[in-house]
Structure formats: structure tokens, C-alpha cells
Design a protein around this motif. Sequence first.
Motif, mmCIF file in Angstrom:
data_model
loop_
_atom_site.group_PDB
_atom_site.id
_atom_site.type_symbol
_atom_site.label_atom_id
_atom_site.label_comp_id
_atom_site.label_asym_id
_atom_site.label_seq_id
_atom_site.Cartn_x
_atom_site.Cartn_y
_atom_site.Cartn_z
ATOM 1 N N LYS A 273 0.833 -1.206 0.000
ATOM 2 C CA LYS A 273 0.000 0.000 0.000
ATOM 3 C C LYS A 273 0.862 1.249 0.000
ATOM 4 O O LYS A 273 1.835 1.343 0.752
ATOM 5 C CB LYS A 273 -0.918 0.022 1.223
ATOM 6 N N SER A 274 0.482 2.194 -0.817
ATOM 7 C CA SER A 274 1.152 3.492 -0.791
ATOM 8 C C SER A 274 0.590 4.320 0.360
ATOM 9 O O SER A 274 -0.405 3.944 0.990
ATOM 10 C CB SER A 274 0.922 4.223 -2.121
ATOM 11 N N ARG A 275 1.235 5.454 0.619
ATOM 12 C CA ARG A 275 0.752 6.316 1.703
ATOM 13 C C ARG A 275 -0.656 6.821 1.410
ATOM 14 O O ARG A 275 -1.498 6.898 2.315
ATOM 15 C CB ARG A 275 1.697 7.506 1.879
ATOM 16 N N SER A 276 -0.932 7.137 0.145
ATOM 17 C CA SER A 276 -2.269 7.612 -0.221
ATOM 18 C C SER A 276 -3.319 6.524 -0.033
ATOM 19 O O SER A 276 -4.456 6.808 0.367
ATOM 20 C CB SER A 276 -2.281 8.107 -1.670
ATOM 21 N N ASP A 277 -2.944 5.251 -0.293
ATOM 22 C CA ASP A 277 -3.871 4.137 -0.074
ATOM 23 C C ASP A 277 -4.211 4.003 1.413
ATOM 24 O O ASP A 277 -5.372 3.787 1.784
ATOM 25 C CB ASP A 277 -3.272 2.820 -0.573
ATOM 26 N N LYS A 278 -3.209 4.146 2.262
ATOM 27 C CA LYS A 278 -3.435 4.024 3.703
ATOM 28 C C LYS A 278 -4.297 5.173 4.217
ATOM 29 O O LYS A 278 -5.191 4.970 5.048
ATOM 30 C CB LYS A 278 -2.096 4.000 4.440
ATOM 31 N N ILE A 279 -4.037 6.384 3.721
ATOM 32 C CA ILE A 279 -4.841 7.542 4.131
ATOM 33 C C ILE A 279 -6.284 7.378 3.653
ATOM 34 O O ILE A 279 -7.230 7.689 4.392
ATOM 35 C CB ILE A 279 -4.233 8.847 3.572
ATOM 36 N N LYS A 280 -6.447 6.859 2.437
ATOM 37 C CA LYS A 280 -7.785 6.648 1.891
ATOM 38 C C LYS A 280 -8.564 5.651 2.738
ATOM 39 O O LYS A 280 -9.745 5.883 3.060
ATOM 40 C CB LYS A 280 -7.680 6.140 0.449
#
Length: 371
Positions: A273-280
Motif C-alpha cells: 500500500k502506498s501512503r495515499s492508499d493508507k490515508i484513503k
Amino acid sequence: MGKKSLEEWQNDAIESTPYLASDEKGSNYREPTQIDLKGPKVETHPKVKPWVHFVAGGIGGMAGAVATCPFDLVKTRLQSDIYLSTYKSNANAALKSRYRSLNYMMEGAVHFKETCNIIGNVYKQEGFRSLFKGLGPNLVGVIPARSINFFTYGTTKEIYSRALNNGQESPAIHLLAAATAGWATATATNPIWLIKTRVQLDKAGKTRQYKNSWDCLVNVTKNEGIHGLYKGLSASYLGSVEGVLQWLLYEQMRHLIKQRSIEKFGYNDEGKKSRSDKIKEWCQRSGSAGVAKFIASILTYPHEVVRTRLRQAPVEGGKLKYTGLLQSFKVIVREEGFRSMYSGLTPHLMRTVPNSIIMFGTWELVIRLLS
């Protein structure tokens, strides 16, 4: 003992892989299990220590309470009969004269506008600090209440799942844990909420009855006794149904989010997971808490009005007007109509929905930081 070769280290690592927290409890709690990706997926959670739930719940509750305190003030006043003529008459007149034939969405828009007007009037007439009336006892109540609730829920969910369902979670386990958490929280914090309600309903100026929260506590215990601090407790127990529904809905929505993540990234593979995926995903889980609170509040809101009236304890003809849960329901519906059971719903939703989003989002962040 001689030095191991690189090949021996690799073999040891492969053999020990199943023991590295392969399921919800990890190797410290039960034997390692192999995960069947083709079979039914069971949502798992990493082991979180009880004190982490306690601290994270308190911090989350504090953040949400501070951000939404003005809406809590308006909601409490609309629920009481002291401010009934002051705040409700304009809204009712507007609905009867202009919006009677329109749908509930338009009525909701009118209530939203009225709520904002009430906040503006409180600010103009009583000052900015009045918007945060009751914040002191609110924080004194919210921090231990949320700490107790998250702590009890997390701990009892663990106990019930191990004792009743072979260590696996299920909706029934969530139901039992949420009910236990609700009852424990209501019993422990009812005196604090009673004081907060009395302070928020206390008028400013010459008619002011209490100097501060401590003065309110002294007056209640002196004039009504210790049992006076537990007025509205029966309604609070009934209100725990709201918390139960919220936890059930939240857990189910979080499960769906987890399953979508598994299908996209593989079983519990955070590394992809990218950081944006985790934030999402964090935003989705936080939003799920808000949606769950919205649905639960709509279904169980009348208990809020009854609880406020019981804590307010108005006197009529030398006797208490509201003496019990069922009696209060009957009196309010008979004198004010069933719609009055939803007095203050708009500011309540405007407060609790973002409050839940902030609280659960903060709770997850603090858990990640402390775990």
C-alpha cells in the motif's frame, strides 16, 4: 555453538514464518494457523493492549468534544422545556407557513438554518464563551466515558471471542461487547452528564442558578442526595442501544473495507500500500463511524429527549414533572406531540456525526502510534 551458514539461516527463517502473528492473536496466544486464501476470509486484528484502547479512546473523545461543543449546547437546550418557546416557535412557524407541503429534506434544511441562527444568537446575547458552556464537565465526562467505552469494548470483545467463539469475531460477539461497554460507561459517568446538562440549561444573568460545575455538584448532592446524580440513568441504559448499533454497523463497514483491501493488495499485506492508499482507507474507516452514528442516532434519538428532561428535573405543582422513563415518554408525547421526541435532532446530528468521525479517526491514529 558454531556459526550458522547463510543457507541454515534461510531454512530457520522459513520454518519460523507461521509463528509470526499469523492470525488475530499471534503465536503468543495460540498455535500457528495456515491461512486459506481461497476459503472464507475472516477479518483479523493485531493484538492491542487494553491500556492503549483506554488512552486512545480518551484522546479521541476529547478531540471530538472540543470541536463540536457549540452543537451540543444547542441540542441540549432544544431538548429541554426551558427553551422550548424561545427556540422552537420560530422553526415551527416557518414550517407551517412556508414548507408544510415540502419533503423532509426541506424541513431538515430549515432546522439546519435555525440551528445556525441559534448558535449566532447565543454568541450575540451571551458571548463566545457561552458556546462552550458545559465543556468542562463535558470533557471530564467524555474523556473517561470514551476511555471506559473503548477499553471495555476492546477487552470484552477479546474475552467473549475467546470464550464463546474459538477466538473469532462475529456480529454476536460485537453485540455483547458493545452492550457491556454501554452499560459500564453509562453507570460510571451519569453524574458527570447530569451536571453538564444542568450547567448548559442554566440561564445567564440574574437568573443564573449555578456558579460553575462544582457549585452544581454541591447543590445537587445537598438538595437531592447522592441518588439525584443518577437521574436519567434508566434513559442512559436505553441509550446504550445507540452505542450497540453504532459498534455493530461500524464493525461491519470496517470489515467490508478490509475485504476490499485484501482483494486488491493481498491478505493483510501493508507493504504493497502506498501512503495515499493508507490515508484513503483511514478516511473510509473514519467515515464509516460517522455513517454508523447517523443511522443509530436516527433510530434511538427519543431517549435523548427523555434523558435530558429527567436530568433537568423540572417541578410542577410542587412535584417533579418527570419521574420515570415511561412516564416521561407519555407526558412529552401527550403535551407536545410525538415530533417533540426529535427536538434538537439536527444539532445532535451536526455534532455527533463529525464527532464520531474525529473520535474514531483519532482513536485509530493513537493506537497505531502507541502500538
